[in-house]
Design an enzyme around this catalytic site. Sequence first.
Site, short mmCIF file in Angstrom:
data_model
loop_
_atom_site.label_atom_id
_atom_site.label_comp_id
_atom_site.label_asym_id
_atom_site.label_seq_id
_atom_site.Cartn_x
_atom_site.Cartn_y
_atom_site.Cartn_z
N ASP A 367 0.74 -1.00 0.06
CA ASP A 367 -0.09 0.00 0.09
C ASP A 367 0.97 1.28 0.05
OD1 ASP A 367 -2.29 1.24 0.09
OD2 ASP A 367 -2.64 1.33 2.24
N ASP A 565 -2.08 -2.49 6.05
CA ASP A 565 -2.60 -2.12 7.39
C ASP A 565 -3.38 -3.64 7.85
OD1 ASP A 565 -5.03 -1.60 8.88
OD2 ASP A 565 -4.22 0.40 8.82
N ASP A 569 -6.47 -3.74 5.18
CA ASP A 569 -6.17 -4.55 4.26
C ASP A 569 -6.16 -6.13 4.33
OD1 ASP A 569 -5.18 -2.47 2.46
OD2 ASP A 569 -3.48 -2.31 3.52
#
Length: 674
Positions: A367, A565, A569
């Site tokens: 990310d 995360d 995620d």
Amino acid sequence: MNHSNQMHHDNHESHNHHSGHAHHHGNFKVKFFVSLIFAIPIILLSPLMGVNLPFQFTFPGSEWVVLILSTILFFYGGKPFLSGGKDEIATKKPGMMTLVALGISVAYIYSLYAFYMNNFSSATGHTMDFFWELATLILIMLLGHWIEMNAVGNAGDALKKMAELLPNSAIKVMDNGQREEVKISDIMTDDIVEVKAGESIPTDGIIVQGQTSIDESLVTGESKKVQKNQNDNVIGGSINGSGTIQVKVTAVGEDGYLSQVMGLVNQAQNDKSSAELLSDKVAGYLFYFAVSVGVISFIVWMLIQNDVDFALERLVTVLVIACPHALGLAIPLVTARSTSIGAHNGLIIKNRESVEIAQHIDYVMMDKTGTLTEGNFSVNHYESFKNDLSNDTILSLFASLESQSNHPLAISIVDFAKSKNVSFTNPQDVNNIPGVGLEGLIHNKTYKITNVSYLDQHGFEYDNDLFIKLAQQGNSISYLIEDQQVIGMIAQGDQIKESSKQMVADLLSRNITPVMLTGDNNEVAHAVAKELGISDVHAQLMPEDKESIIKDYQSNGNKVMMVGDGINDAPSLIRADIGIAIGAGTDVAVDSGDIILVKSNPSDIIHFLTLSNNTMRKMVQNLWWGAGYNIVAVPLAAGILAFIGLILSPAIGAILMSLSTVIVAINAFTLKLK
């Protein structure tokens, strides 16, 4: 401290290949020295392996002294091996303890027979006993296991040190302002504790008074002291620096960060990886191999020489030299060391399989926000597109909606509005629009905060030139919609983390392709990717898109690691071959993620890969040693090279067996992160 002792005990118990072994490790030191007292007279009064020395420490009746002392030594010094062997047979997993128990039992029982033949039988000739061998065998075994247990304990030393970080007591601030020293076990959530400079922080909590710098190096591996102010979180076990602080307790006992970490590490150490299951199987077969070779060597030497003493010596040597233990400990010891080092450096290994899979990773997907960039946004531009609304009114509307969100972009807008003294109100009916933004009511009017993808998909008009200009400068851009009209925008910049560029370079040098996944717009994503050297970029993604992209890469046979995360995620982390939850902080119990990185430092991704490589290398070395030692030692003990005069005595066999396990333990202990 009770917790520390419990953790230390659990660490040993996790090596369940040698359950008989683990039960007695506390006794090995004492048993060795007591057994030494019995063994010295036996060794002095017995002929050395049947060889009569020029001088003899014998006297009339000395053979009875040898018999009595050997019997005491067999049942006292040999007890860990006899009961360990019994435990192994009871669980139908005969191994090293059973082999040693068989070896010393054969030596003792045959020596009883020899004693009878020499003292009570009318048969001529002297029957050689094995009391000397029995005494040296038991001594060497006890010494070897004592040394080995120290080495095994050291393998999980980092974890033991973590357990010892918490103090036994704390200064509690009572309701009347008085200070009172209380036991850690008496501290409850919401209590206030006072921590002076240089003291260990007793529990997880929030600073309610004072400011200081905290040394978290032993807890999270963070080398620099961390500045802490009022309302900042602190971790139990970290060291308070310069100032006196008062801390409101947020977690005690098993809910604390350290306890959670140690629980996760213990769980990982007890779970068996596929490589360990294989080595367990081989170690199990080794028992039957050793017994078979021992019996065959006894029969063959009886046929060749018709010498029961020599044939029996071969049998006993084979039984004591074979070491399934070296093979059984090859992986658990490295695992104990690896998971402990990881935890000590803020890398929590939840799934041990991931250490093996890490050798085959092709892609690392990350990310952008918070992983590659700081996630600390600054507002660089905000503007009204409606004549009757000022720029500050637009900022106020943004801040009103965003005040209900904890997203880094939202926090940045609210903080910026406060710094500009722009007031904002509490909105009603605020809802999250997944992958887009927020919507809610302000003064009975509906407002939406969206990204550019939403505008494009729904045909909204906006200033595309302004968007491109700001986006190419690396800004994330949000739009405000009222009554199907774009009425304003805000542009926020994020800084790339210093360690991100090095991390990308390190991945590429390992032939691993970094991939950026982000919900941000294409322009920002590519601007950041270009600066970092990432060529594979997927932008303007919804949360579910990340999971399907990972699936696509995997469908081509690629191994994928996802870094993100632990909460937002979660589906992607679960879908990936290895899921790494980054920046978990004290919330290490996140369900998703095979690996948890306490800090938000991209270099920890490389640290994990390095630790995995080093761990696997040590495992392979230990497996080769464990297997190779037995392949060479067992035939030698059977007398395969007797024709050139190379014969191993049971005592030498016992020394080699003990050394083989100690070498495995020492090799595991040399595992390092760097």
